[in-house]
Design a protein around this motif. Sequence first.
Motif, PDB file in Angstrom:
ATOM      1  N   TYR A 141       0.820  -1.208   0.000  1.00 16.26           N
ATOM      2  CA  TYR A 141       0.000   0.000   0.000  1.00 16.26           C
ATOM      3  C   TYR A 141       0.857   1.262   0.000  1.00 16.26           C
ATOM      4  CZ  TYR A 141      -3.488   3.456   1.273  1.00 16.26           C
ATOM      5  OH  TYR A 141      -4.300   4.563   1.283  1.00 16.26           O
ATOM      6  N   ALA A 142       1.993   1.236   0.693  1.00 18.57           N
ATOM      7  CA  ALA A 142       2.875   2.406   0.736  1.00 18.57           C
ATOM      8  C   ALA A 142       3.352   2.784  -0.658  1.00 18.57           C
ATOM      9  CB  ALA A 142       4.069   2.130   1.634  1.00 18.57           C
ATOM     10  N   VAL A 143       3.497   1.801  -1.546  1.00 14.82           N
ATOM     11  CA  VAL A 143       3.936   2.057  -2.911  1.00 14.82           C
ATOM     12  C   VAL A 143       2.763   2.416  -3.818  1.00 14.82           C
ATOM     13  CG1 VAL A 143       5.019   1.041  -4.955  1.00 14.82           C
ATOM     14  CG2 VAL A 143       5.949   0.569  -2.679  1.00 14.82           C
ATOM     15  N   LEU A 144       1.695   1.606  -3.798  1.00 10.16           N
ATOM     16  CA  LEU A 144       0.596   1.803  -4.735  1.00 10.16           C
ATOM     17  C   LEU A 144      -0.281   2.999  -4.402  1.00 10.16           C
ATOM     18  CD1 LEU A 144      -0.515  -1.900  -5.383  1.00 10.16           C
ATOM     19  CD2 LEU A 144       1.177  -0.504  -6.579  1.00 10.16           C
ATOM     20  N   SER A 145      -0.226   3.496  -3.166  1.00 10.35           N
ATOM     21  CA  SER A 145      -1.031   4.658  -2.804  1.00 10.35           C
ATOM     22  C   SER A 145      -0.344   5.966  -3.175  1.00 10.35           C
ATOM     23  CB  SER A 145      -1.323   4.659  -1.298  1.00 10.35           C
ATOM     24  OG  SER A 145      -0.118   4.753  -0.553  1.00 10.35           O
ATOM     25  N   ASP A 146       0.936   5.917  -3.527  1.00  5.79           N
ATOM     26  CA  ASP A 146       1.693   7.104  -3.912  1.00  5.79           C
ATOM     27  C   ASP A 146       1.832   7.113  -5.439  1.00  5.79           C
ATOM     28  OD1 ASP A 146       4.080   8.683  -4.681  1.00  5.79           O
ATOM     29  OD2 ASP A 146       4.281   8.970  -2.517  1.00  5.79           O
ATOM     30  N   PRO A 147       1.295   8.129  -6.125  1.00  5.80           N
ATOM     31  CA  PRO A 147       1.314   8.136  -7.600  1.00  5.80           C
ATOM     32  C   PRO A 147       2.711   8.018  -8.194  1.00  5.80           C
ATOM     33  CG  PRO A 147      -0.169   9.835  -6.774  1.00  5.80           C
ATOM     34  CD  PRO A 147       0.550   9.292  -5.586  1.00  5.80           C
ATOM     35  N   ARG A 192       4.111   4.514  -7.488  1.00  4.71           N
ATOM     36  CA  ARG A 192       3.371   3.530  -8.291  1.00  4.71           C
ATOM     37  C   ARG A 192       3.830   3.576  -9.742  1.00  4.71           C
ATOM     38  NH1 ARG A 192      -3.277   3.026  -8.925  1.00  4.71           N
ATOM     39  NH2 ARG A 192      -3.246   1.168 -10.290  1.00  4.71           N
ATOM     40  N   ALA A 193       4.050   4.797 -10.266  1.00  9.99           N
ATOM     41  CA  ALA A 193       4.518   4.921 -11.651  1.00  9.99           C
ATOM     42  C   ALA A 193       5.892   4.290 -11.823  1.00  9.99           C
ATOM     43  CB  ALA A 193       4.559   6.403 -12.052  1.00  9.99           C
ATOM     44  N   ASN A 194       6.792   4.516 -10.856  1.00  8.63           N
ATOM     45  CA  ASN A 194       8.117   3.890 -10.927  1.00  8.63           C
ATOM     46  C   ASN A 194       8.032   2.377 -10.802  1.00  8.63           C
ATOM     47  OD1 ASN A 194       9.827   6.119 -11.298  1.00  8.63           O
ATOM     48  ND2 ASN A 194       9.717   6.663  -9.139  1.00  8.63           N
ATOM     49  N   TYR A 195       7.126   1.921  -9.943  1.00 15.94           N
ATOM     50  CA  TYR A 195       6.957   0.474  -9.769  1.00 15.94           C
ATOM     51  C   TYR A 195       6.456  -0.165 -11.057  1.00 15.94           C
ATOM     52  CZ  TYR A 195       4.919  -3.947  -8.235  1.00 15.94           C
ATOM     53  OH  TYR A 195       4.593  -5.269  -8.128  1.00 15.94           O
ATOM     54  N   ASP A 196       5.474   0.477 -11.699  1.00 13.54           N
ATOM     55  CA  ASP A 196       4.933  -0.071 -12.952  1.00 13.54           C
ATOM     56  C   ASP A 196       5.985  -0.092 -14.045  1.00 13.54           C
ATOM     57  OD1 ASP A 196       2.471  -0.440 -11.783  1.00 13.54           O
ATOM     58  OD2 ASP A 196       1.627   1.459 -12.508  1.00 13.54           O
ATOM     59  N   ARG A 197       6.904   0.889 -13.996  1.00 10.13           N
ATOM     60  CA  ARG A 197       7.907   0.989 -15.062  1.00 10.13           C
ATOM     61  C   ARG A 197       9.153   0.152 -14.776  1.00 10.13           C
ATOM     62  NH1 ARG A 197       9.385   6.939 -16.850  1.00 10.13           N
ATOM     63  NH2 ARG A 197       7.178   6.753 -17.431  1.00 10.13           N
ATOM     64  N   TYR A 198       9.646   0.235 -13.520  1.00  6.61           N
ATOM     65  CA  TYR A 198      10.931  -0.406 -13.195  1.00  6.61           C
ATOM     66  C   TYR A 198      10.811  -1.655 -12.321  1.00  6.61           C
ATOM     67  CZ  TYR A 198      12.533   4.206 -14.683  1.00  6.61           C
ATOM     68  OH  TYR A 198      12.749   5.356 -15.374  1.00  6.61           O
ATOM     69  N   GLY A 199       9.637  -1.885 -11.772  1.00  6.84           N
ATOM     70  CA  GLY A 199       9.478  -3.023 -10.877  1.00  6.84           C
ATOM     71  C   GLY A 199       9.860  -2.704  -9.449  1.00  6.84           C
ATOM     72  N   THR A 200      10.090  -1.415  -9.163  1.00  6.43           N
ATOM     73  CA  THR A 200      10.391  -0.980  -7.798  1.00  6.43           C
ATOM     74  C   THR A 200       9.866   0.433  -7.653  1.00  6.43           C
ATOM     75  OG1 THR A 200      12.137  -0.603  -6.173  1.00  6.43           O
ATOM     76  CG2 THR A 200      12.677  -0.138  -8.461  1.00  6.43           C
ATOM     77  N   GLU A 201       9.607   0.851  -6.399  1.00  7.90           N
ATOM     78  CA  GLU A 201       9.002   2.163  -6.193  1.00  7.90           C
ATOM     79  C   GLU A 201       9.923   3.307  -6.562  1.00  7.90           C
ATOM     80  OE1 GLU A 201      10.099   0.616  -2.037  1.00  7.90           O
ATOM     81  OE2 GLU A 201       9.608  -0.118  -4.018  1.00  7.90           O
ATOM     82  N   ALA A 202      11.262   3.069  -6.536  1.00  8.26           N
ATOM     83  CA  ALA A 202      12.244   4.082  -6.946  1.00  8.26           C
ATOM     84  C   ALA A 202      13.507   3.356  -7.320  1.00  8.26           C
ATOM     85  CB  ALA A 202      12.514   5.075  -5.817  1.00  8.26           C
ATOM     86  N   PRO A 203      14.178   3.746  -8.438  1.00 10.36           N
ATOM     87  CA  PRO A 203      15.365   3.017  -8.892  1.00 10.36           C
ATOM     88  C   PRO A 203      16.443   2.841  -7.841  1.00 10.36           C
ATOM     89  CG  PRO A 203      14.653   4.603 -10.540  1.00 10.36           C
ATOM     90  CD  PRO A 203      13.797   4.824  -9.318  1.00 10.36           C
ATOM     91  N   GLN A 204      16.614   3.822  -6.925  1.00  7.81           N
ATOM     92  CA  GLN A 204      17.690   3.704  -5.934  1.00  7.81           C
ATOM     93  C   GLN A 204      17.194   3.262  -4.584  1.00  7.81           C
ATOM     94  OE1 GLN A 204      16.318   6.369  -7.162  1.00  7.81           O
ATOM     95  NE2 GLN A 204      16.697   8.250  -6.016  1.00  7.81           N
ATOM     96  N   MET A 205      15.927   2.883  -4.466  1.00  2.38           N
ATOM     97  CA  MET A 205      15.372   2.580  -3.158  1.00  2.38           C
ATOM     98  C   MET A 205      15.512   1.095  -2.865  1.00  2.38           C
ATOM     99  SD  MET A 205      11.823   4.098  -1.828  1.00  2.38           S
ATOM    100  CE  MET A 205      11.384   4.092  -0.112  1.00  2.38           C
ATOM    101  N   GLY A 206      15.844   0.772  -1.650  1.00  2.00           N
ATOM    102  CA  GLY A 206      16.132  -0.617  -1.306  1.00  2.00           C
ATOM    103  C   GLY A 206      15.068  -1.247  -0.459  1.00  2.00           C
ATOM    104  N   GLY A 207      13.817  -1.220  -0.868  1.00  2.00           N
ATOM    105  CA  GLY A 207      12.776  -1.907  -0.109  1.00  2.00           C
ATOM    106  C   GLY A 207      11.786  -0.957   0.492  1.00  2.00           C
ATOM    107  N   PHE A 208      11.069  -1.427   1.505  1.00  2.00           N
ATOM    108  CA  PHE A 208      10.008  -0.644   2.127  1.00  2.00           C
ATOM    109  C   PHE A 208      10.576   0.578   2.810  1.00  2.00           C
ATOM    110  CE2 PHE A 208       6.931  -0.156   5.749  1.00  2.00           C
ATOM    111  CZ  PHE A 208       5.925   0.369   4.967  1.00  2.00           C
ATOM    112  N   PRO A 209      10.000   1.776   2.542  1.00  2.00           N
ATOM    113  CA  PRO A 209      10.561   2.998   3.102  1.00  2.00           C
ATOM    114  C   PRO A 209      10.639   2.947   4.618  1.00  2.00           C
ATOM    115  CG  PRO A 209       8.618   3.443   1.705  1.00  2.00           C
ATOM    116  CD  PRO A 209       8.772   1.976   1.819  1.00  2.00           C
ATOM    117  N   GLY A 210      11.818   3.306   5.145  1.00  2.00           N
ATOM    118  CA  GLY A 210      11.979   3.347   6.593  1.00  2.00           C
ATOM    119  C   GLY A 210      12.351   2.018   7.163  1.00  2.00           C
ATOM    120  N   GLY A 211      11.726   0.935   6.683  1.00  2.00           N
ATOM    121  CA  GLY A 211      12.080  -0.405   7.116  1.00  2.00           C
ATOM    122  C   GLY A 211      11.625  -0.741   8.507  1.00  2.00           C
ATOM    123  N   GLY A 212      11.130   0.195   9.274  1.00  2.00           N
ATOM    124  CA  GLY A 212      10.785  -0.069  10.667  1.00  2.00           C
ATOM    125  C   GLY A 212       9.335  -0.436  10.837  1.00  2.00           C
TER     126      GLY A 212
END
Length: 359
Positions: free
Chosen positions: A52-58, A61-81
Amino acid sequence: MKDYYATLGVSKDASSDEIKKAYRKLALQYHPDKNPGDKAAEERFKEINEAYAVLSDPDKRANYDRYGTEAPQMGGFPGGGFGDIFDLFEQVFGFRSPTAQRSSAPRGEDLEAVVELTLEEAFSGKEAEVTYHRLVPCESCAGSGGKRETCPACRGRGVQEQIQQSFFGTMRTQVPCATCRGRGYRITETCPTCKGQGRKERQEKISVSIPAGIDENQLLRVSGMGNINLGGPGDLFVRIHLQPHPHLEREGPNLFYRLRLGLAQATLGARVEIPGIDGPVPLDIPPGTEHGEIFEMDGKGMPYPGRRGRGSLRVVTEIAVPKQLSKKARQLLEEYAKEVGEEVHPEGFWDRLKRVFKS
């Protein structure tokens, strides 16, 4: 690649309202408060929130649909906590669950101190002594602020229970006690030394390791050396201030030196010594050097902090035009001008008279 759409059970062209509706349903189903001790439900709850953290953010979500991740340099769920998951849960449902309660005791404030360095000290690095003041527990009352008694409102627990109506039905949550501000006690007799604050200012003197190549206004963090409070100490940040150098100017890892050349040196060439940061550096000036030319000497600048190598020493030429000439020097210049066909202003009576008086 994780399929966030499948995690929430929606199609790839689902609207934001459909995504939010699916999330609410699944989050309620797998929330840890409804599944105490169920590790599988806890992991499922994390996956749902990550999706939801990815798909609720336009943008994500656009980066995920294009690259398969929410941001090219991001390493997983934001914050991780796990706390971030509950922050997201609170935004959607409007309340915080008991599982998400955190310590209410504030940590100490961060502090800043300034260390002045010469350019040479910044070049080599050093152990610098830092003297500053910070708040520490009062010795007279051991940080208590005075004589204490158990808070009658929370009975020493520091928290009070609140009842909220939610999608789960009636939920009981814990909030910091308003009477004692989460401390579990109140002061009945104020300490005269700290006036009930529980903290007192003290001068500290510590040694800080300054790395080679550090630059102006950079901050060094010294963990746990800020003010002390109930929730732990803050940090000390040491800001670097560089003193002006008599010969060299700095721009990042590079150094600049302004070399004044006489007319003869610039015209005929010369061999000069440049006052480098770690000793004199010889430089050959080719004949015909013009004003403003730059000679770059690789590896003669400042070190790169934390890695090998150095910047450059850049020598900028400035042609020095003499203001006064001897009679012989003037004659020679006039002969030179005549030889190369340059028109010059002839020395008149008043010019000669001024030169006689100045000499």
